[in-house]
Structures are given as structure tokens and as C-alpha cells.
Design an enzyme around this catalytic site. Structure first.
Site, short mmCIF file in Angstrom:
data_model
loop_
_atom_site.label_atom_id
_atom_site.label_comp_id
_atom_site.label_asym_id
_atom_site.label_seq_id
_atom_site.Cartn_x
_atom_site.Cartn_y
_atom_site.Cartn_z
CG ASN A 134 -12.52 41.06 72.72
OD1 ASN A 134 -13.46 40.81 71.99
ND2 ASN A 134 -12.04 40.21 73.60
CA CA Z 1 -12.16 35.28 74.28
#
Ligand code: CA
Ligand code: CTP
Length: 228
Positions: free
Chosen positions: A34
Site C-alpha cells: 500500500n
Molecule cells: Ca485496507
């Protein structure tokens, strides 16, 4: 470090914080992750230490300097992060600021995947990672008395945050709008909405350090309320 007792409202408390991204290997040289700078979690760790707490910071891979007087445990993957969190318990307060990868690669290679002329591109099979916040918040034994999560949303910020509060079983959600138009992702400022059973508290747009200080003040007040 301040020594004045009044300036150390979290003295004697153990604060556990997750921060940064997780890296989920595709093979020994590649990963999925991420977006996360780790700045907000690191600022919270520094503010908690400043307030006198014993602080454990479980950190995914980031390029930030380690805060002073904080026990930093470096991890890579979501599963490693969960194991490190469980090992660091008990805690009085747990703050889950990490941007944990929701999925990992089920068929990760033990050797580097090589390009081969004319061969098909590799297909990644994903499997869901454990939800660290939800796992800890739903503990029947050894649940930290105050469990705080984040919700970085690109739309319907408050509605999504309320749903996350209920689903994850935490006490507070710090929601923020990270839609590309805000330019906030990876930046130095943050506009937080504190969502709890008491309602919604809109904080001003401020530096991540100031947001961290505001959070620590709210935590100190909340913990203080429970004292006899
Ligand atoms: Ca998430
Ligand atoms: N979180 C976690 N472990 C995960 C996923 C999320 O601990 N595997 C925590 C984050 O640290 C954050 C909160 O849960 O405090 C919310 O994360 P977020 O990614 O916004 O929520 P998800 O439930 O993963 O939902 P989605 O990504 O689909 O919006």
C-alpha cells in the site's frame, strides 16, 4: 524528555502503535504494498513517548528516522506485523496506523521469477491477509482498553468510518479523506474526523505532528476518566 509529572499524562502506560505499509512478497525481489509514508504513525509514537508512555512501534518498511525513547520493531508483511503486535501485548492503548496490504500473493516464488521471451506473463493469485486491528479489538482476553483504528477513504468518509468502527470492534476511528484531489497522500498534513460512540469530532487541518499531539491529549483525557 520532559520530567514534570503533569506534562507526562501517559506515564506508566504502554502504548502500542502500528505504522507504515506492509510488503507482501511476489518473489525474493518483488512485492506488492500500500502507499504509506508512515509519518502519522511515527508522529503519534513520538508524541506518546513525549507524554511519558512506554511506546512500542511496530513498523513496516519506511525511510523515517526512529523516534527517540520508542521501542521500534521492524516487520515486512502483514502476518509478521500481527505476530509482533500479539507479542508486544498487553497494552493500555493500541493505535493501528499502518496501511496493511489487504492481500498477499498465495503463489509467491521462492526464486526470482525470470522473464522468458514468448512465455505468458506470471499470474498472481491473491489471498486475504489477517485484519490486525479487528483481531486485536475482538479479543476476549487481553484486549487493550482503548483500541484506535484509522480509515483512509476516498469517498463517503464518515459513513465508511462508522461502518468500520462497528465491523472492526474498535473504540475510535480516525477518518481522513485521501482522495487524490486533497493531495494529502504522503503529505505532511492531515484532516481527521474522530468517529466514536460519542459521535463525530472534526479536527482542523493540521500538521501530522499537531494531529498526533491532539490525539495523545484525547487519549490522556479518556484514560483519565476511567481512573477511580
Ligand atoms: Ca485496507
Ligand atoms: N487494518 C489492519 N489490518 C488489515 C487491514 C487494516 O490492522 N489487514 C487496520 C488499519 O491499520 C486501519 C484500519 O484497519 O487502522 C482500517 O484500514 P482500512 O484499509 O481503511 O480498512 P479495511 O477494513 O482494510 O477496508 P478497505 O481497505 O476495503 O477500505
Amino acid at each position: 524528555l520532559k520530567t514534570d509529572a503533569a506534562a507526562q499524562p501517559l506515564k506508566g502506560k504502554h502504548v502500542l502503535i502500528t505504522a507504515g505499509p506492509t510488503h507482501e512478497p511476489i518473489d525474493p525481489v518483488r512485492y506488492i504494498a500500500n502507499r504509506s509514508s508512515g509519518k502519522q504513525g511515527y508522529a503519534i509514537a513520538a508524541a506518546a513517548a513525549e507524554a511519558g508512555a512506554a511506546v512500542t512501534l511496530i513498523s513496516g518498511p519506511v525511510t523515517l528516522r526512529k523516534p527517540d525513547h520508542v521501542d521500534v520493531i521492524d516487520v515486512e508483511s502483514a502476518r509478521d506485523m500481527l505476530a509482533a503486535v500479539e507479542k508486544a501485548l498487553p497494552a493500555d492503548v493500541a493505535i493501528f496506523a499502518a496501511a496493511v496490504a489487504d492481500w498477499r500473493v498465495a503463489n509467491a516464488g521462492e526464486q526470482k521469477i525470470k522473464k522468458q521471451a514468448g512465455a505468458a506473463v506470471p499470474q498472481l493469485a491473491l489471498t486475504e491477509n489477517p485484519d490486525i486491528l479487528s483481531t486485536i479489538a475482538h479479543r476476549t482476553q487481553g484486549r487493550p482498553p482503548l483500541v484506535i483504528g484509522f480509515a483512509a477513504e476516498t469517498e463517503n468518509v464518515i459513513a465508511n468510518a462508522k461502518a468500520k468502527l462497528a465491523k472492526k470492534g474498535c473504540d475510535w476511528i480516525l477518518a481522513n479523506d485521501v482522495s487524490p484531489a486533497t493531495g494529502i497522500m504522503g503529505g505532511d498534513s492531515n484532516t481527521i474526523h474522530l468517529v466514536s460512540a460519542d459521535g463525530i469530532d472534526d479536527w482542523p487541518s493540521q500538521s501530522k505532528e499537531d494531529a498526533a499531539a491532539m490525539l495523545i491529549a484525547k487519549i490522556a483525557a479518556a484514560i483519565g476518566k476511567d481512573r477511580p
